[in-house]
Scaffold this active site. Structure first.
Site, PDB file in Angstrom:
ATOM      1  CE  LYS A  39      48.416  42.815  29.121  1.00  0.00           C
ATOM      2  NZ  LYS A  39      49.595  43.647  29.442  1.00  0.00           N
ATOM      3  CB  THR A  78      42.627  47.546  30.206  1.00  0.00           C
ATOM      4  OG1 THR A  78      43.906  48.199  30.221  1.00  0.00           O
ATOM      5  CG2 THR A  78      42.512  46.655  31.430  1.00  0.00           C
ATOM      6  CB  ALA A 135      47.772  45.549  33.319  1.00  0.00           C
TER       7      ALA A 135
END
Length: 238
Positions: A37, A41, A111
């Protein structure tokens, strides 16, 4: 494949659960798996992130998170606001390549979407995929609006000369509406890439044992599973 980059057409499309399904299916086949990853966030240092959730559901995978930022924003924005160093695309590629020396499959989970920025210079997951020469799996939503966002992602992948592996529907509803059922046939047409699976909605709530048992049935043979795109499309057309 040794490295597979997994992106979404946006947020909340089932990317993490799909990553867990791919990881669990590979583990069940006896492959060693790592999950990277690049930027997490919206979580505190003491909270579980996406890679942790993949490991909880899939099993004994190696996990690596390069950076964590507290606010639920794009990585570049979250890094800037937190006064922390951003992630760079070359760092993502280097970390994935290092993991690949000790694992048979490395999954790089982005993300949000393909062009979400890691840094203020515009580095993205697409840049990391290019540096790695790795195929990109796109996780899409099922319903109305998905054709546009998925086709745009497909066009960008091809514009950049990236290897577009295919599409997985990340959260297939229990009671699919007309748009969702039609999209099963239309997604391969608009993207020019195969549909490689459909992960049922709510599977993240399964016990890890049940998740691992079922995961191969959600993914096509190209991803190590048993899901049949032709049969699924036929059922949706009824």
């Amino acid at each position: 494949m040794t490295v597979l980059v997994i992106t979404g057409t946006g947020t909340e499309v089932g990317k993490t659960i799909t990553t867990a399904a791919v990881a669990g299916t590979a583990l069940a086949a006896g492959r060693s798996v790592a999950v990277l990853k690049p930027a997490q966030t919206g979580v505190r240092p003491d909270e579980r992130g996406d890679a942790d959730e993949v490991a909880r559901l899939a099993g004994a995978v190696t996990t690596l998170e390069l950076a964590r930022y507290p606010e639920p924003l794009a990585p570049a924005t979250a890094a800037r606001r937190a006064g922390l160093a951003p992630v760079r695309a070359h760092e993502v590629a280097e970390a994935a390549a290092e993991l690949a020396t000790g694992h048979e499959l490395v999954l790089v989970e982005g993300a949000g979407g393909l062009l979400v920025r890691f840094d203020d210079e515009g580095g993205t997951l697409a840049d990391a995929a290019r540096l790695l020469g790795a195929p990109v799996l796109v996780v899409a939503s099922a319903g109305l609006g998905t054709l546009n966002t998925t086709e745009l992602t497909a066009r960008e992948l091809r514009h950049r000369g990236l290897d577009f592996a295919g599409v997985v529907i990340g959260s297939w509803p229990n009671d699919p509406d007309l748009a969702s059922r039609c999209n099963v046939a239309d997604l391969p047409v608009v993207t020019g890439a195969p549909l490689l699976g459909a992960v049922p909605s709510g599977t993240g709530a399964l016990t890890p044992a049940d998740f691992r048992t079922a995961a191969p049935s959600w993914l096509s043979p190209e991803l190590g599973g048993t899901w049949d795109a032709v049969a699924f499309s036929a059922r949706c057309a009824l």
